[in-house]
Enzyme design. Structure first.
Site, PDB file in Angstrom:
ATOM      1  N   LYS A  11     -27.939  71.926  -8.165  1.00 44.14           N
ATOM      2  CA  LYS A  11     -26.952  72.338  -9.169  1.00 44.14           C
ATOM      3  C   LYS A  11     -25.954  71.196  -9.353  1.00 44.14           C
ATOM      4  O   LYS A  11     -25.331  70.758  -8.396  1.00 44.14           O
ATOM      5  CB  LYS A  11     -26.218  73.598  -8.709  1.00 44.14           C
ATOM      6  CG  LYS A  11     -25.077  74.030  -9.625  1.00 44.14           C
ATOM      7  CD  LYS A  11     -24.248  75.128  -8.996  1.00 44.14           C
ATOM      8  CE  LYS A  11     -23.464  74.675  -7.791  1.00 44.14           C
ATOM      9  NZ  LYS A  11     -22.402  73.670  -8.125  1.00 44.14           N
ATOM     10  N   PRO A  97     -30.099  67.115   0.031  1.00 53.11           N
ATOM     11  CA  PRO A  97     -29.139  66.916   1.115  1.00 53.11           C
ATOM     12  C   PRO A  97     -28.224  68.122   1.277  1.00 53.11           C
ATOM     13  O   PRO A  97     -27.997  68.889   0.337  1.00 53.11           O
ATOM     14  CB  PRO A  97     -28.362  65.671   0.683  1.00 53.11           C
ATOM     15  CG  PRO A  97     -28.578  65.561  -0.790  1.00 53.11           C
ATOM     16  CD  PRO A  97     -29.909  66.162  -1.074  1.00 53.11           C
ATOM     17  N   VAL A  98     -27.700  68.277   2.497  1.00 57.87           N
ATOM     18  CA  VAL A  98     -26.872  69.427   2.862  1.00 57.87           C
ATOM     19  C   VAL A  98     -25.398  69.030   2.803  1.00 57.87           C
ATOM     20  O   VAL A  98     -25.045  67.882   3.070  1.00 57.87           O
ATOM     21  CB  VAL A  98     -27.251  69.917   4.273  1.00 57.87           C
ATOM     22  CG1 VAL A  98     -26.359  71.056   4.723  1.00 57.87           C
ATOM     23  CG2 VAL A  98     -28.725  70.339   4.297  1.00 57.87           C
ATOM     24  N   ALA A 100     -23.475  68.639   0.198  1.00 55.77           N
ATOM     25  CA  ALA A 100     -23.584  67.480  -0.686  1.00 55.77           C
ATOM     26  C   ALA A 100     -23.001  67.697  -2.073  1.00 55.77           C
ATOM     27  O   ALA A 100     -23.089  66.809  -2.920  1.00 55.77           O
ATOM     28  CB  ALA A 100     -25.051  67.072  -0.817  1.00 55.77           C
ATOM     29  N   GLY A 103     -25.020  72.318  -4.362  1.00 56.91           N
ATOM     30  CA  GLY A 103     -25.386  73.724  -4.226  1.00 56.91           C
ATOM     31  C   GLY A 103     -26.739  73.972  -3.613  1.00 56.91           C
ATOM     32  O   GLY A 103     -27.391  74.965  -3.956  1.00 56.91           O
ATOM     33  N   ASP A 139     -21.339  80.161  -5.479  1.00 54.96           N
ATOM     34  CA  ASP A 139     -22.236  79.434  -6.373  1.00 54.96           C
ATOM     35  C   ASP A 139     -23.601  80.094  -6.536  1.00 54.96           C
ATOM     36  O   ASP A 139     -24.420  79.626  -7.336  1.00 54.96           O
ATOM     37  CB  ASP A 139     -22.448  78.004  -5.861  1.00 54.96           C
ATOM     38  CG  ASP A 139     -21.288  77.088  -6.181  1.00 54.96           C
ATOM     39  OD1 ASP A 139     -20.457  77.463  -7.030  1.00 54.96           O
ATOM     40  OD2 ASP A 139     -21.216  76.001  -5.590  1.00 54.96           O
TER      41      ASP A 139
END
Length: 291
Positions: A11, A97-98, A100, A103, A139
């Site tokens: 997102k 990626p986390v 980041a 979302g 989100d």
């Protein structure tokens, strides 16, 4: 029933205006034009009696404990709202990626709700699905139907699908996880305080790429400046993207550290991604399209 599969796309906040901090609940009131990338995690559901989750992929390690994963949290919220909900074993392949700003966890949770809705013949606008999305995270609702639209409030106000033209883009994450809380703390708004700044431009449906750029270029991400104080490397990523040929706009997504750039065409985006990978081989770099 056979295996069910869906994508959980990144997102991207093309814009993110912070209007202020709400006096009632202390949440920050936002206006954001959200689009979704072609790059995505993948989620599978094998129907069965027990709820389970297996995580694999290049970014599986930073995804955290399984019991706290948003996929399971979303499934539990939906099971609490629907008697006799059919469940099963999820398999999540993490590409995004986390922590980041794109979302990833929220999109994974929304993907879980989509698969459970399909398995149980529930519409995505079923009250229990919407309630589970809201209970899982701010989100998650906008990720249920991942297409470009406006998001307002603390994420609970979702506008209609805008059917915007796909934008050739490059996503870059410099490998530094950024939590949302320190960025909002650096923004420094007190409860009830409003943030000065131009109003968010209106966004009509069906805009072509040039028109989308015309809308978002004068807009902004109000979290970019405070995020730079938390993770200065974000500025390096933005500068590297802006130096590439064909770059029309570069901006941070969400609370960072992922940044994106929109390019004149797909070839320019591909070339830019290659150049960034050479310059920063340890960074996560993905050419994509946003829509």
């Amino acid at each position: 029933m056979s295996l069910l599969t869906t994508r959980a796309p990144a997102k991207i906040n093309l814009t993110l205006h912070v209007l202020g901090r709400r006096p009632g609940d202390g949440y920050h009131a936002l206006e954001s034009l959200v689009a979704f990338a072609e790059v995505a995690d993948t989620l599978e559901l094998l129907p069965g009696r027990d709820l389970a989750l297996e995580v694999s992929g290049p970014t599986a390690g930073p995804a955290g404990p399984l019991d706290d994963n948003l996929v399971l949290r979303a499934a539990r919220h939906l099971a609490a709202g629907v008697d006799g909900l059919r469940l099963g074993a999820f398999r999540l392949h993490k590409q995004l990626p986390v922590a980041a700003g794109i979302g990833g966890g929220s999109s994974d949770a929304a993907a879980a709700l989509r698969l459970l809705a399909e398995l149980n013949a529930l519409a995505l606008d079923h009250p229990a699905v919407i309630a589970a999305a809201r209970a899982t995270g701010a989100d998650v609702p906008v990720c249920l139907d991942p297409r470009a639209r406006m998001m307002r409030g603390a994420g609970e106000e979702i506008g209609p699908v805008l059917e915007l033209a796909p934008l050739p883009a490059v996503l870059v994450n410099p490998g530094v996880p950024v939590s949302t809380a320190p960025v909002f703390k650096a923004l420094g708004l007190a409860v009830g305080q409003r943030l000065d700044g131009a109003e968010h431009p209106g966004v009509a449906a069906g805009l072509d790429a040039d028109a989308v750029l015309g809308v978002i270029a004068p807009a902004r991400n109000d979290l970019e400046a405070p995020a730079l104080t938390v993770a200065p490397v974000i500025g390096e990523a933005l500068a590297l993207l802006r130096a590439q040929g064909g770059c029309r706009l570069a901006r941070m997504s969400g609370s960072g550290a992922t940044v994106f750039a929109i390019f004149s065409d797909t070839a320019a985006a591909q070339a830019a991604a290659g150049a960034v990978r050479v310059a920063q081989p340890g960074w996560w770099v993905e050419p994509t399209r946003l829509a």
